[in-house]
Enzyme design. Structure first.
Site, PDB file in Angstrom:
ATOM      1  N   THR A 119       0.838  -1.205   0.000  1.00  6.53           N
ATOM      2  CA  THR A 119       0.000   0.000   0.000  1.00  6.53           C
ATOM      3  C   THR A 119       0.870   1.251   0.000  1.00  6.53           C
ATOM      4  O   THR A 119       1.957   1.262   0.584  1.00  6.53           O
ATOM      5  CB  THR A 119      -0.940  -0.001   1.223  1.00  6.53           C
ATOM      6  OG1 THR A 119      -1.594   1.262   1.305  1.00  6.53           O
ATOM      7  CG2 THR A 119      -0.226  -0.260   2.519  1.00  6.53           C
ATOM      8  N   SER A 121      -1.403   3.379  10.342  1.00  4.57           N
ATOM      9  CA  SER A 121      -2.344   2.531  11.096  1.00  4.57           C
ATOM     10  C   SER A 121      -1.693   1.175  11.329  1.00  4.57           C
ATOM     11  O   SER A 121      -0.706   0.820  10.675  1.00  4.57           O
ATOM     12  CB  SER A 121      -3.655   2.335  10.319  1.00  4.57           C
ATOM     13  OG  SER A 121      -3.460   1.396   9.265  1.00  4.57           O
ATOM     14  N   TYR A 123      -2.921  -1.573  10.422  1.00  6.55           N
ATOM     15  CA  TYR A 123      -3.032  -2.280   9.135  1.00  6.55           C
ATOM     16  C   TYR A 123      -1.876  -1.901   8.212  1.00  6.55           C
ATOM     17  O   TYR A 123      -1.214  -2.781   7.652  1.00  6.55           O
ATOM     18  CB  TYR A 123      -4.374  -1.966   8.455  1.00  6.55           C
ATOM     19  CG  TYR A 123      -4.277  -2.059   6.953  1.00  6.55           C
ATOM     20  CD1 TYR A 123      -4.146  -3.300   6.328  1.00  6.55           C
ATOM     21  CD2 TYR A 123      -4.233  -0.910   6.165  1.00  6.55           C
ATOM     22  CE1 TYR A 123      -4.000  -3.379   4.947  1.00  6.55           C
ATOM     23  CE2 TYR A 123      -4.096  -0.988   4.787  1.00  6.55           C
ATOM     24  CZ  TYR A 123      -3.972  -2.230   4.178  1.00  6.55           C
ATOM     25  OH  TYR A 123      -3.810  -2.319   2.826  1.00  6.55           O
ATOM     26  N   HIS A 124      -1.658  -0.601   8.032  1.00  7.36           N
ATOM     27  CA  HIS A 124      -0.582  -0.188   7.116  1.00  7.36           C
ATOM     28  C   HIS A 124       0.767  -0.737   7.607  1.00  7.36           C
ATOM     29  O   HIS A 124       1.628  -1.114   6.811  1.00  7.36           O
ATOM     30  CB  HIS A 124      -0.546   1.340   6.997  1.00  7.36           C
ATOM     31  CG  HIS A 124      -1.702   1.919   6.205  1.00  7.36           C
ATOM     32  ND1 HIS A 124      -2.826   2.427   6.793  1.00  7.36           N
ATOM     33  CD2 HIS A 124      -1.900   2.039   4.871  1.00  7.36           C
ATOM     34  CE1 HIS A 124      -3.675   2.855   5.863  1.00  7.36           C
ATOM     35  NE2 HIS A 124      -3.142   2.634   4.680  1.00  7.36           N
ATOM     36  N   LYS A 156       1.604  -4.202   6.415  1.00  7.84           N
ATOM     37  CA  LYS A 156       2.142  -4.251   5.044  1.00  7.84           C
ATOM     38  C   LYS A 156       3.640  -3.935   5.043  1.00  7.84           C
ATOM     39  O   LYS A 156       4.386  -4.467   4.202  1.00  7.84           O
ATOM     40  CB  LYS A 156       1.404  -3.249   4.160  1.00  7.84           C
ATOM     41  CG  LYS A 156      -0.077  -3.528   3.979  1.00  7.84           C
ATOM     42  CD  LYS A 156      -0.302  -4.693   3.027  1.00  7.84           C
ATOM     43  CE  LYS A 156      -1.742  -4.783   2.582  1.00  7.84           C
ATOM     44  NZ  LYS A 156      -2.029  -5.922   1.723  1.00  7.84           N
TER      45      LYS A 156
HETATM   46  P1  NAD Z   1     -10.890  -7.588   0.277  1.00  9.43           P
HETATM   47  O1  NAD Z   1     -11.022  -7.709   1.761  1.00  9.43           O
HETATM   48  O2  NAD Z   1     -12.137  -7.421  -0.498  1.00  9.43           O
HETATM   49  O3  NAD Z   1     -10.053  -8.819  -0.309  1.00  9.43           O
HETATM   50  C1  NAD Z   1      -9.152  -9.569   0.459  1.00  9.43           C
HETATM   51  C2  NAD Z   1      -9.632 -11.024   0.463  1.00  9.43           C
HETATM   52  O4  NAD Z   1      -8.673 -11.807   1.171  1.00  9.43           O
HETATM   53  C3  NAD Z   1     -10.980 -11.195   1.176  1.00  9.43           C
HETATM   54  O5  NAD Z   1     -11.898 -11.852   0.335  1.00  9.43           O
HETATM   55  C4  NAD Z   1     -10.628 -12.019   2.410  1.00  9.43           C
HETATM   56  O6  NAD Z   1     -11.672 -12.899   2.793  1.00  9.43           O
HETATM   57  C5  NAD Z   1      -9.356 -12.730   1.971  1.00  9.43           C
HETATM   58  N1  NAD Z   1      -8.472 -13.089   3.089  1.00  9.43           N
HETATM   59  C6  NAD Z   1      -8.035 -12.301   4.095  1.00  9.43           C
HETATM   60  N2  NAD Z   1      -7.268 -12.995   4.941  1.00  9.43           N
HETATM   61  C7  NAD Z   1      -7.199 -14.258   4.455  1.00  9.43           C
HETATM   62  C8  NAD Z   1      -6.577 -15.445   4.906  1.00  9.43           C
HETATM   63  N3  NAD Z   1      -5.874 -15.477   6.051  1.00  9.43           N
HETATM   64  N4  NAD Z   1      -6.712 -16.563   4.154  1.00  9.43           N
HETATM   65  C9  NAD Z   1      -7.450 -16.562   3.002  1.00  9.43           C
HETATM   66  N5  NAD Z   1      -8.069 -15.465   2.541  1.00  9.43           N
HETATM   67  C10 NAD Z   1      -7.954 -14.320   3.263  1.00  9.43           C
HETATM   68  O7  NAD Z   1      -9.908  -6.351   0.015  1.00  9.43           O
HETATM   69  P2  NAD Z   1      -9.531  -5.623  -1.364  1.00  9.43           P
HETATM   70  O8  NAD Z   1     -10.011  -4.228  -1.287  1.00  9.43           O
HETATM   71  O9  NAD Z   1      -9.888  -6.493  -2.503  1.00  9.43           O
HETATM   72  O10 NAD Z   1      -7.954  -5.579  -1.238  1.00  9.43           O
HETATM   73  C11 NAD Z   1      -7.144  -6.631  -1.729  1.00  9.43           C
HETATM   74  C12 NAD Z   1      -5.691  -6.360  -1.332  1.00  9.43           C
HETATM   75  O11 NAD Z   1      -5.255  -5.118  -1.881  1.00  9.43           O
HETATM   76  C13 NAD Z   1      -5.478  -6.268   0.175  1.00  9.43           C
HETATM   77  O12 NAD Z   1      -4.255  -6.885   0.501  1.00  9.43           O
HETATM   78  C14 NAD Z   1      -5.397  -4.777   0.421  1.00  9.43           C
HETATM   79  O13 NAD Z   1      -4.628  -4.494   1.543  1.00  9.43           O
HETATM   80  C15 NAD Z   1      -4.760  -4.269  -0.854  1.00  9.43           C
HETATM   81  N6  NAD Z   1      -5.125  -2.897  -1.196  1.00  9.43           N
HETATM   82  C16 NAD Z   1      -6.431  -2.544  -1.393  1.00  9.43           C
HETATM   83  C17 NAD Z   1      -6.737  -1.220  -1.736  1.00  9.43           C
HETATM   84  C18 NAD Z   1      -8.159  -0.769  -1.953  1.00  9.43           C
HETATM   85  O14 NAD Z   1      -8.389   0.459  -2.048  1.00  9.43           O
HETATM   86  N7  NAD Z   1      -9.129  -1.672  -2.069  1.00  9.43           N
HETATM   87  C19 NAD Z   1      -5.708  -0.287  -1.882  1.00  9.43           C
HETATM   88  C20 NAD Z   1      -4.390  -0.682  -1.677  1.00  9.43           C
HETATM   89  C21 NAD Z   1      -4.100  -1.996  -1.336  1.00  9.43           C
HETATM   90  N1  USQ Z   2     -11.548   9.739   4.513  1.00  2.27           N
HETATM   91  C1  USQ Z   2     -12.455  10.768   4.685  1.00  2.27           C
HETATM   92  N2  USQ Z   2     -13.768  10.458   4.772  1.00  2.27           N
HETATM   93  C2  USQ Z   2     -14.228   9.179   4.667  1.00  2.27           C
HETATM   94  C3  USQ Z   2     -13.302   8.133   4.469  1.00  2.27           C
HETATM   95  C4  USQ Z   2     -11.966   8.448   4.411  1.00  2.27           C
HETATM   96  O1  USQ Z   2     -12.078  11.937   4.766  1.00  2.27           O
HETATM   97  O2  USQ Z   2     -15.448   8.984   4.752  1.00  2.27           O
HETATM   98  C5  USQ Z   2     -10.111  10.055   4.402  1.00  2.27           C
HETATM   99  C6  USQ Z   2      -9.245   9.332   5.416  1.00  2.27           C
HETATM  100  O3  USQ Z   2      -9.160  10.044   6.628  1.00  2.27           O
HETATM  101  C7  USQ Z   2      -7.922   9.249   4.664  1.00  2.27           C
HETATM  102  C8  USQ Z   2      -8.330   9.158   3.202  1.00  2.27           C
HETATM  103  O4  USQ Z   2      -9.683   9.606   3.144  1.00  2.27           O
HETATM  104  O5  USQ Z   2      -7.199  10.430   4.832  1.00  2.27           O
HETATM  105  C9  USQ Z   2      -8.265   7.741   2.645  1.00  2.27           C
HETATM  106  O6  USQ Z   2      -9.028   6.903   3.488  1.00  2.27           O
HETATM  107  P1  USQ Z   2      -9.628   5.511   2.941  1.00  2.27           P
HETATM  108  O7  USQ Z   2     -10.487   4.947   4.020  1.00  2.27           O
HETATM  109  O8  USQ Z   2     -10.223   5.728   1.607  1.00  2.27           O
HETATM  110  O9  USQ Z   2      -8.307   4.676   2.693  1.00  2.27           O
HETATM  111  P2  USQ Z   2      -7.261   4.006   3.695  1.00  2.27           P
HETATM  112  O10 USQ Z   2      -7.750   3.925   5.078  1.00  2.27           O
HETATM  113  O11 USQ Z   2      -5.953   4.689   3.495  1.00  2.27           O
HETATM  114  O12 USQ Z   2      -7.204   2.525   3.149  1.00  2.27           O
HETATM  115  C10 USQ Z   2      -7.511   2.188   1.797  1.00  2.27           C
HETATM  116  C11 USQ Z   2      -7.694   0.680   1.724  1.00  2.27           C
HETATM  117  C12 USQ Z   2      -6.380   0.008   2.096  1.00  2.27           C
HETATM  118  C13 USQ Z   2      -5.267   0.544   1.212  1.00  2.27           C
HETATM  119  C14 USQ Z   2      -5.190   2.061   1.257  1.00  2.27           C
HETATM  120  C15 USQ Z   2      -4.247   2.633   0.220  1.00  2.27           C
HETATM  121  O13 USQ Z   2      -8.735   0.274   2.633  1.00  2.27           O
HETATM  122  O14 USQ Z   2      -6.511  -1.403   1.918  1.00  2.27           O
HETATM  123  O15 USQ Z   2      -4.037   0.022   1.638  1.00  2.27           O
HETATM  124  O16 USQ Z   2      -6.489   2.604   0.930  1.00  2.27           O
HETATM  125  S1  USQ Z   2      -3.401   4.077   0.822  1.00  2.27           S
HETATM  126  O17 USQ Z   2      -4.399   5.039   1.275  1.00  2.27           O
HETATM  127  O18 USQ Z   2      -2.619   4.580  -0.276  1.00  2.27           O
HETATM  128  O19 USQ Z   2      -2.591   3.647   1.937  1.00  2.27           O
END
Ligand code: NAD
Ligand code: USQ
Length: 386
Positions: free
Chosen positions: A145, A180, A182-183, A186
Site C-alpha cells: 500500500t 495505522s 493495518y498499514h 504491510k
Molecule cells: P478484500 O477484503 O475485499 O479482499 C481480500 C480477500 O482476502 C478477502 O476476500 C478475504 O476474505 C481474503 N483473506 C483475508 N485474509 C485471508 C486469509 N488469512 N486466508 C485466506 N483469505 C484471506 O480487500 P480488497 O479491497 O480487494 O484488497 C485486496 C488487497 O489489496 C489487500 O491486501 C489490500 O490491503 C490491498 N489494497 C487494497 C486497496 C483498496 O483500495 N481496495 C488499496 C491498496 C491496497
Molecule cells: N476519509 C475521509 N472520509 C471518509 C473516508 C476516508 O475523509 O469517509 C479520508 C481518510 O481520513 C484518509 C483518506 O480519506 O485520509 C483515505 O481513506 P480511505 O479509508 O479511503 O483509505 P485508507 O484507510 O488509506 O485505506 C484504503 C484501503 C487500504 C489501502 C489504502 C491505500 O482500505 O486497503 O491500503 O487505501 S493508501 O491510502 O494509499 O494507503
C-alpha cells in the site's frame, strides 16, 4: 500462465481472477471468507449483491464464459493449506491480495490490531516458505500500500532511495512511516518478502497501491451474477466509493477534518491492468521490485468536490460536511510520490472525471434500497478520548 490468486473472493481478487481467466490463463483462487465474516459480525454488507461463495461464483463464470476457475476455500495462516495449494497448483505467478485490508478495523482495539497483523504477516510468511520449498521460480506479486510510506516531507520514491551518509552512499529501502496498524502489517510484509528475495533468491513485486475506486470491470459487466463486492460503510468503504453512495442517498459527504489529506487513487480497471503488467513482466530471481500503483493524487476535499459536481449534474443535492477527524493523520502535508514504473511497462490510466463518477452514481442508484444508513458515519476514534 498458471496464476494463483490469494484473496480471490475480495473486491479486487474476484475481478482479477475473471480477467486472467478470460485471457486464457489457468486460474486458481483461494479465500477463507474473512471479509464476508467481518461484515456479518458488524451488520454491514456489500451494496451490490454477490453470490454466496466462490464455488457459486466459479459456476456462474463458467456458465457465462465457458472457462474454469479452480477454487480452494481455506485460510492462509494455516501452513498446510498454503503448502498444499502452492505445491498442488504449482503456479508461475501468485497474486497475493489475501489480507485484512481495513485501517479502521485494525485500529478498533487490541484484538483487531493483533488479528490484522497476525493474519497478514503469518499468511504471507506461509506463502514465502511454501514458495521457497516448493516453487522457488514462481513470481510473487504482492499487494502492499502507498500508506506504507506515510506522508514524509520529501518526494516518495518507488521503494528505494539513494542515501548519502557520512561520505558513503547506498541504495536502501525508502523510510516507512505508516499511519495505522493495518498499514504497519504491510511494512512488515515488505521486509519479510525483501528478505526472502535476498536470502533465498525468490522473485517478487511489491505493489504499493493507492486507494481504489470503481464498481465495474469488463468481466463484471457481462452478468449481474459476476458483480464484485462494493463497500461504503465506515470500516471497509474507501473514500471515493463512500462519497458516491452518500451522494445518492442524500447523506452529506463525510470529509474527515479539513480534508487536506492527499493520497494516490486509481480506478479498479487500472488495478487489474497493473497486476497483469506485473505478472507478464516478472521480477528476476532474487529481485525485490517495488512499484507505486496509483494514477493520480487528490485531497479528500478535492474528491468530495468532484462527487458534488457530478451529483449536481445528475440532479442530486450533495452537501459536504467536514467531520471531526476520527483518525490521527496530517491534514496539511506535502505529497509527491513517483509512479512511473507501471507507466513504463505500458499502463494507460483511466483518470477520474465527473462523467466516470456520474456512471458510478447511476449504478449505485439501482441498489440504493440496500444502503444501511447507520453504518455511514465513522464510529471508531484512533486516539482514546482524554
Ligand atoms: P478484500 O477484503 O475485499 O479482499 C481480500 C480477500 O482476502 C478477502 O476476500 C478475504 O476474505 C481474503 N483473506 C483475508 N485474509 C485471508 C486469509 N488469512 N486466508 C485466506 N483469505 C484471506 O480487500 P480488497 O479491497 O480487494 O484488497 C485486496 C488487497 O489489496 C489487500 O491486501 C489490500 O490491503 C490491498 N489494497 C487494497 C486497496 C483498496 O483500495 N481496495 C488499496 C491498496 C491496497
Ligand atoms: N476519509 C475521509 N472520509 C471518509 C473516508 C476516508 O475523509 O469517509 C479520508 C481518510 O481520513 C484518509 C483518506 O480519506 O485520509 C483515505 O481513506 P480511505 O479509508 O479511503 O483509505 P485508507 O484507510 O488509506 O485505506 C484504503 C484501503 C487500504 C489501502 C489504502 C491505500 O482500505 O486497503 O491500503 O487505501 S493508501 O491510502 O494509499 O494507503
Amino acid at each position: 500462465m498458471r496464476i494463483l490468486i490469494l484473496g480471490g473472493d475480495g473486491y479486487l481478487g474476484w475481478p482479477t481472477a475473471m480477467r486472467f481467466s478470460q485471457r486464457g490463463h489457468d486460474v486458481h483462487v483461494v479465500d477463507n471468507y474473512l471479509r464476508r465474516r467481518a461484515h456479518a459480525e458488524a451488520g454491514t454488507d456489500s451494496l451490490m449483491p454477490i453470490l454466496p461463495d466462490l464455488p457459486a461464483r466459479a459456476a456462474a463464470w463458467h456458465e457465462v464464459s465457458g472457462r474454469e476457475v479452480g477454487v480452494t476455500e481455506g485460510d492462509l495462516t494455516d501452513p498446510q493449506l498454503a503448502q498444499d495449494v502452492i505445491g498442488g497448483f504449482r503456479p508461475d505467478a501468485i497474486v497475493h491480495y489475501g489480507e485484512m485490508p481495513s485501517a479502521p478495523y485494525s485500529m478498533k482495539d487490541r484484538d483487531h490490531a493483533v488479528f490484522t497483523q497476525t493474519n497478514n504477516v503469518v499468511g504471507t510468511l506461509n506463502v514465502l516458505w511454501a514458495m521457497r520449498d516448493l516453487t522457488p521460480d514462481c513470481h510473487l506479486v504482492k499487494l502492499g500500500t502507498m500508506g506504507e510510506y506515510g506522508t514524509p516531507d520529501i518526494d516518495i520514491e518507488e521503494g528505494f532511495l539513494e542515501i548519502v551518509h557520512n561520505g558513503r552512499s547506498d541504495y536502501l529501502p525508502f523510510p516507512k512511516v505508516p499511519g495505522s496498524m493495518y498499514h504497519l502489517s504491510k511494512v512488515h510484509d515488505s521486509h519479510n518478502i525483501h528478505f526472502a528475495c535476498r536470502v533465498w533468491g525468490l522473485r517478487a513485486t511489491d505493489l504499493n497501491q493507492g486507494v481504489v475506486y470503481g464498481i465495474q470491470t469488463d468481466e463484471t459487466r457481462l452478468d449481474d451474477r459476476l458483480a464484485t463486492r462494493f463497500d461504503y460503510d465506515d470500516v471497509f468503504g474507501t473514500a471515493l466509493n463512500r462519497f458516491c453512495v452518500q451522494a445518492v442517498i442524500g447523506h452529506p459527504l463525510t470529509v474527515y477534518g479539513t480534508g487536506g489529506q492527499t493520497r494516490g487513487y486509481l480506478n479498479i480497471v487500472d488495478t487489474l491492468r497493473c497486476i497483469e503488467l506485473a505478472v507478464l513482466h516478472p521480477a528476476d530471481p532474487g529481485e525485490f521490485r517495488v512499484f507505486n500503483q496509483f494514477t493520480e493524487s487528490f485531497s479528500v476535499m478535492e474528491l468530495a468536490e468532484i462527487v458534488q459536481k457530478a451529483g449536481v449534474q445528475a440532479g442530486l443535492d450533495v452537501g459536504i460536511q467536514p467531520l471531526d477527524n476520527p483518525r490521527v493523520e496530517a491534514e496539511v502535508h506535502y505529497y509527491n510520490p513517483a509512479h512511473t514504473k507501471l507507466l513504463d511497462l505500458g499502463l494507460r490510466p483511466h483518470l477520474l472525471s465527473t462523467e466516470l463518477v456520474g456512471s458510478m452514481l447511476s449504478v449505485i442508484e439501482r441498489f440504493r434500497d440496500r444502503v444501511i444508513t447507520e453504518h455511514i458515519d465513522p464510529r471508531d476514534r484512533w486516539r482514546p478520548a482524554t
